[in-house]
Design a protein around this motif. Structure first.
Motif, PDB file in Angstrom:
ATOM      1  N   GLY A   1      35.720  88.480  87.087  1.00 27.08           N
ATOM      2  CA  GLY A   1      36.837  88.243  85.722  1.00 27.08           C
ATOM      3  C   GLY A   1      37.556  86.790  85.677  1.00 27.08           C
ATOM      4  N   ARG A   2      39.186  86.702  86.002  1.00 22.16           N
ATOM      5  CA  ARG A   2      39.459  86.107  85.543  1.00 22.16           C
ATOM      6  C   ARG A   2      40.343  86.053  86.239  1.00 22.16           C
ATOM      7  N   ILE A   3      41.435  84.919  86.648  1.00 21.15           N
ATOM      8  CA  ILE A   3      43.122  84.811  87.281  1.00 21.15           C
ATOM      9  C   ILE A   3      44.010  84.561  86.259  1.00 21.15           C
ATOM     10  N   ASP A   4      44.977  85.041  86.147  1.00 25.22           N
ATOM     11  CA  ASP A   4      45.760  85.268  85.500  1.00 25.22           C
ATOM     12  C   ASP A   4      47.283  84.652  86.336  1.00 25.22           C
TER      13      ASP A   4
ATOM     14  N   GLU B   1      38.826  75.525  92.292  1.00 16.78           N
ATOM     15  CA  GLU B   1      38.303  75.052  93.656  1.00 16.78           C
ATOM     16  C   GLU B   1      39.979  74.739  94.096  1.00 16.78           C
ATOM     17  N   GLU B   2      40.677  74.356  94.107  1.00 18.95           N
ATOM     18  CA  GLU B   2      41.386  74.595  95.167  1.00 18.95           C
ATOM     19  C   GLU B   2      42.023  76.014  96.395  1.00 18.95           C
ATOM     20  N   LEU B   3      41.885  77.108  94.334  1.00 18.10           N
ATOM     21  CA  LEU B   3      42.831  77.879  94.960  1.00 18.10           C
ATOM     22  C   LEU B   3      41.704  78.684  96.111  1.00 18.10           C
TER      23      LEU B   3
ATOM     24  N   MET C   1      58.354  78.720  88.982  1.00 16.67           N
ATOM     25  CA  MET C   1      56.927  78.728  90.116  1.00 16.67           C
ATOM     26  C   MET C   1      55.699  79.642  89.537  1.00 16.67           C
ATOM     27  N   LEU C   2      54.511  78.946  89.189  1.00 18.02           N
ATOM     28  CA  LEU C   2      53.613  79.710  88.627  1.00 18.02           C
ATOM     29  C   LEU C   2      53.326  80.678  89.889  1.00 18.02           C
ATOM     30  N   ARG C   3      52.410  81.927  89.346  1.00 19.82           N
ATOM     31  CA  ARG C   3      52.406  82.984  90.238  1.00 19.82           C
ATOM     32  C   ARG C   3      51.102  82.999  89.433  1.00 19.82           C
ATOM     33  N   TYR C   4      50.034  83.918  90.565  1.00 18.40           N
ATOM     34  CA  TYR C   4      48.934  83.669  90.359  1.00 18.40           C
ATOM     35  C   TYR C   4      48.098  85.187  90.418  1.00 18.40           C
ATOM     36  N   SER C   5      47.780  86.268  89.082  1.00 25.18           N
ATOM     37  CA  SER C   5      47.256  87.260  89.386  1.00 25.18           C
ATOM     38  C   SER C   5      45.798  87.773  89.828  1.00 25.18           C
TER      39      SER C   5
ATOM     40  N   ILE D   1      42.152  81.674  84.275  1.00 24.48           N
ATOM     41  CA  ILE D   1      41.658  80.404  85.013  1.00 24.48           C
ATOM     42  C   ILE D   1      39.915  81.598  85.234  1.00 24.48           C
ATOM     43  N   GLY D   2      38.884  80.796  84.924  1.00 25.36           N
ATOM     44  CA  GLY D   2      37.655  81.983  84.648  1.00 25.36           C
ATOM     45  C   GLY D   2      37.130  81.858  86.197  1.00 25.36           C
TER      46      GLY D   2
END
Length: 100
Positions: A27-30, A70-72, A1-5, A41-42
Protein backbone atom coordinates in the motif's frame (compact mmCIF):
# COMPACT_ATOMS: atom_id res chain seq x y z
CA UNK A 1 8.04 15.77 14.32
CA UNK A 2 6.85 13.54 11.51
CA UNK A 3 4.86 10.39 12.26
CA UNK A 4 4.53 7.37 9.95
CA UNK A 5 1.64 4.95 9.48
CA UNK A 6 1.03 2.20 6.94
CA UNK A 7 -2.12 2.23 4.85
CA UNK A 8 -3.02 -1.22 3.47
CA UNK A 9 -4.20 -1.14 -0.13
CA UNK A 10 -3.92 -4.69 -1.35
CA UNK A 11 -3.37 -6.76 -3.26
CA UNK A 12 -7.10 -6.97 -3.90
CA UNK A 13 -7.13 -8.52 -7.37
CA UNK A 14 -8.71 -11.97 -7.15
CA UNK A 15 -6.64 -13.48 -9.97
CA UNK A 16 -3.37 -12.14 -8.52
CA UNK A 17 -4.25 -13.51 -5.07
CA UNK A 18 -5.30 -16.85 -6.55
CA UNK A 19 -1.94 -17.12 -8.35
CA UNK A 20 0.33 -15.79 -5.56
CA UNK A 21 -1.53 -16.58 -2.34
CA UNK A 22 -3.11 -14.45 0.35
CA UNK A 23 0.03 -13.90 2.44
CA UNK A 24 0.98 -10.57 0.84
CA UNK A 25 0.27 -6.93 1.71
CA UNK A 26 1.24 -3.54 0.33
CA UNK A 27 0.00 0.00 0.00
CA UNK A 28 1.55 3.21 1.21
CA UNK A 29 3.04 4.93 4.21
CA UNK A 30 1.27 8.10 5.29
CA UNK A 31 3.59 10.69 6.83
CA UNK A 32 1.86 13.09 9.21
CA UNK A 33 3.07 16.37 10.63
CA UNK A 34 4.41 18.17 7.59
CA UNK A 35 1.28 19.97 6.48
CA UNK A 36 -2.49 19.89 6.26
CA UNK A 37 -2.50 16.55 4.43
CA UNK A 38 -0.13 13.62 4.91
CA UNK A 39 2.71 12.96 2.49
CA UNK A 40 2.78 9.48 0.96
CA UNK A 41 5.51 6.91 0.36
CA UNK A 42 4.66 3.95 -1.86
CA UNK A 43 4.94 0.62 -0.02
CA UNK A 44 5.55 -2.34 -2.35
CA UNK A 45 4.06 -5.74 -1.67
CA UNK A 46 5.73 -7.74 1.10
CA UNK A 47 4.91 -10.83 3.16
CA UNK A 48 1.91 -10.06 5.37
CA UNK A 49 3.78 -10.98 8.59
CA UNK A 50 6.59 -8.55 7.73
CA UNK A 51 4.00 -5.89 6.86
CA UNK A 52 2.52 -6.30 10.35
CA UNK A 53 5.90 -6.03 12.09
CA UNK A 54 6.93 -3.06 9.93
CA UNK A 55 3.58 -1.33 10.63
CA UNK A 56 3.99 -1.76 14.40
CA UNK A 57 7.56 -0.45 14.24
CA UNK A 58 6.50 2.58 12.17
CA UNK A 59 3.81 3.47 14.71
CA UNK A 60 6.54 4.42 17.20
CA UNK A 61 9.00 5.96 14.70
CA UNK A 62 9.31 9.73 14.34
CA UNK A 63 11.75 11.96 12.47
CA UNK A 64 12.41 15.62 11.86
CA UNK A 65 12.89 15.19 8.09
CA UNK A 66 10.94 12.79 5.89
CA UNK A 67 12.79 9.51 5.40
CA UNK A 68 12.74 7.39 2.23
CA UNK A 69 11.37 3.87 2.07
CA UNK A 70 14.92 2.57 1.75
CA UNK A 71 16.05 4.43 4.88
CA UNK A 72 13.01 3.27 6.85
CA UNK A 73 13.29 -0.39 5.89
CA UNK A 74 17.06 -0.54 6.43
CA UNK A 75 16.70 0.87 9.96
CA UNK A 76 13.73 -1.43 10.65
CA UNK A 77 15.74 -4.49 9.59
CA UNK A 78 18.76 -3.37 11.61
CA UNK A 79 16.80 -2.67 14.80
CA UNK A 80 14.43 -5.66 14.67
CA UNK A 81 16.64 -8.24 12.93
CA UNK A 82 13.62 -8.99 10.70
CA UNK A 83 14.41 -9.26 6.98
CA UNK A 84 11.45 -8.07 4.92
CA UNK A 85 10.37 -10.67 2.37
CA UNK A 86 9.45 -8.55 -0.65
CA UNK A 87 7.29 -9.87 -3.49
CA UNK A 88 9.65 -8.07 -5.89
CA UNK A 89 13.14 -7.19 -4.68
CA UNK A 90 13.60 -3.40 -4.31
CA UNK A 91 16.40 -1.86 -6.37
CA UNK A 92 18.57 -1.11 -3.29
CA UNK A 93 18.42 -4.79 -2.25
CA UNK A 94 19.45 -5.87 -5.76
CA UNK A 95 22.45 -3.53 -5.53
CA UNK A 96 23.45 -5.08 -2.17
CA UNK A 97 23.23 -8.59 -3.62
CA UNK A 98 25.29 -7.66 -6.67
CA UNK A 99 28.07 -6.11 -4.57
CA UNK A 100 28.80 -9.38 -2.72
Amino acid sequence: MLRYSTNWMGPVNYEWTKKNGEHWAGGRIDVYGGGEYPDEIGLPIMHVDDYGHFSEWLDSFTSIDMWTLEELTLLFEKQTKIRIRWFNTPHWKEEDANSN
